[in-house]
Motif scaffolding. Sequence first.
Motif, PDB file in Angstrom:
ATOM      1  N   SER A  72       0.829  -1.207   0.000  1.00 55.41           N
ATOM      2  CA  SER A  72       0.000   0.000   0.000  1.00 55.41           C
ATOM      3  C   SER A  72       0.859   1.251   0.000  1.00 55.41           C
ATOM      4  O   SER A  72       0.557   2.233  -0.706  1.00 55.41           O
ATOM      5  N   THR A 118      -0.895  10.181   3.616  1.00 57.46           N
ATOM      6  CA  THR A 118      -1.423   8.816   3.600  1.00 57.46           C
ATOM      7  C   THR A 118      -0.305   7.801   3.415  1.00 57.46           C
ATOM      8  O   THR A 118      -0.311   6.729   4.041  1.00 57.46           O
ATOM      9  N   THR A 146       0.927   4.472   6.175  1.00 54.36           N
ATOM     10  CA  THR A 146       1.191   3.050   5.928  1.00 54.36           C
ATOM     11  C   THR A 146       2.685   2.726   6.018  1.00 54.36           C
ATOM     12  O   THR A 146       3.048   1.590   6.318  1.00 54.36           O
ATOM     13  N   THR A 197     -14.159   6.237   9.674  1.00 50.13           N
ATOM     14  CA  THR A 197     -12.957   6.246  10.515  1.00 50.13           C
ATOM     15  C   THR A 197     -13.307   6.216  11.995  1.00 50.13           C
ATOM     16  O   THR A 197     -12.716   5.439  12.770  1.00 50.13           O
ATOM     17  N   ILE A 199      -5.955  -2.624   8.744  1.00 47.86           N
ATOM     18  CA  ILE A 199      -6.076  -2.662   7.284  1.00 47.86           C
ATOM     19  C   ILE A 199      -7.208  -1.750   6.821  1.00 47.86           C
ATOM     20  O   ILE A 199      -7.071  -0.999   5.839  1.00 47.86           O
ATOM     21  N   LEU A 200      -8.318  -1.774   7.526  1.00 43.67           N
ATOM     22  CA  LEU A 200      -9.442  -0.919   7.146  1.00 43.67           C
ATOM     23  C   LEU A 200      -9.141   0.557   7.412  1.00 43.67           C
ATOM     24  O   LEU A 200      -9.503   1.431   6.617  1.00 43.67           O
ATOM     25  N   PRO A 228      -4.792   1.281   4.855  1.00 41.63           N
ATOM     26  CA  PRO A 228      -4.813   1.131   3.391  1.00 41.63           C
ATOM     27  C   PRO A 228      -6.175   1.389   2.765  1.00 41.63           C
ATOM     28  O   PRO A 228      -6.270   2.122   1.771  1.00 41.63           O
ATOM     29  N   VAL A 229      -7.236   0.809   3.321  1.00 39.22           N
ATOM     30  CA  VAL A 229      -8.571   1.015   2.740  1.00 39.22           C
ATOM     31  C   VAL A 229      -8.961   2.483   2.831  1.00 39.22           C
ATOM     32  O   VAL A 229      -9.450   3.080   1.861  1.00 39.22           O
ATOM     33  N   PHE A 230      -8.744   3.089   3.997  1.00 35.76           N
ATOM     34  CA  PHE A 230      -8.995   4.522   4.163  1.00 35.76           C
ATOM     35  C   PHE A 230      -8.194   5.330   3.146  1.00 35.76           C
ATOM     36  O   PHE A 230      -8.711   6.265   2.507  1.00 35.76           O
ATOM     37  N   PHE A 283      -6.785   4.477   0.146  1.00 32.66           N
ATOM     38  CA  PHE A 283      -7.211   4.360  -1.245  1.00 32.66           C
ATOM     39  C   PHE A 283      -8.540   5.086  -1.469  1.00 32.66           C
ATOM     40  O   PHE A 283      -8.735   5.744  -2.502  1.00 32.66           O
ATOM     41  N   TRP A 284      -9.446   4.961  -0.527  1.00 30.07           N
ATOM     42  CA  TRP A 284     -10.739   5.658  -0.639  1.00 30.07           C
ATOM     43  C   TRP A 284     -10.534   7.168  -0.695  1.00 30.07           C
ATOM     44  O   TRP A 284     -11.102   7.867  -1.532  1.00 30.07           O
TER      45      TRP A 284
END
Length: 298
Positions: A51, A73, A77, A218, A252-253, A256-258, A260-261
């Motif tokens: 990520s 961001t 990560t 979040t 992970i949520l 990385p997920v945050f 990319f969103w």
Amino acid sequence: MIDPVEELKKHTSSGSIPMPTVVPGSTPVYQEASATGNRALWAVFVIMLLSSLAFYVMAFRVPVQKRLFHILTAFITTFATLSYYAMAIGDGVGTNKIMIKHTQKHFPDTYDTVYREVYWARYVDWSVTTPLLLLDLCFLAGLNGASILIAIVADVIMILTGLFAAFTIDESPKWGWYAMACIAYIVVIYQVALNGRQTAKAKDNKTAAFFAAIGGFTLFLWTCYPIIWGIADGSRNISVDGEIIAYAVLDILAKPVFGFWLLFTHDNFSSSASIEGFWAHGLGKEGTLRIGDDDEGA
């Protein structure tokens, strides 16, 4: 001469004094991660690493004036990558000795001793990455500097008190630290959810709606962290492996997920943030050091 053992047996047989069949605290309990937990740590390390690389690539594909969210961001990560590597190789873990008191009515108090692994590298990670994550949200909403500072300080207090609680030996002080962490978290919620939402509404409708969605996502995840802490490090109702996996899913949520969103959505905004000045061009001529120039009027 009276034999105290015989006298104790007489009282025990009459039911006046209970005789415990097992003496608590005779064998220490060790709560440690197994191979399953270690594999989970390595898996998250790889996810965080990939990520981070993706975020840096995305940053270089946009002008430097529009890289603020990309850089923040990617840093999130990156620090998480370092943390998970440290935990996976066993460098970011310590052991907390916990004394559990058993009060007996007719006998001296006894104690159980529990040795539980505490991944202190996780708290180092959170103390750096959660302020960066807050900066992403606060800059997206357009919060003022005073509110941002209060949110970040409260966030750091929340992480530090959680760390102190994880290494507290006695049970009662541990929950005192936990209560302080929860109070600090309420301050974070107030600044981001209330002040941040009001500020975002002053912007265009698209930004306000996006902030409400990603901010709510979040804060929901962040609310799960103290719950996991309470049933893991706090009350020890789940194993160390269970704790690792639960935090892995949340991390992970939340990272990385945050990320990319945030980046994919924000890059599609026609009015995405553009920062000039020092961020994009450095100091320029003003404020640079001049060596060898004569003083004026010399």
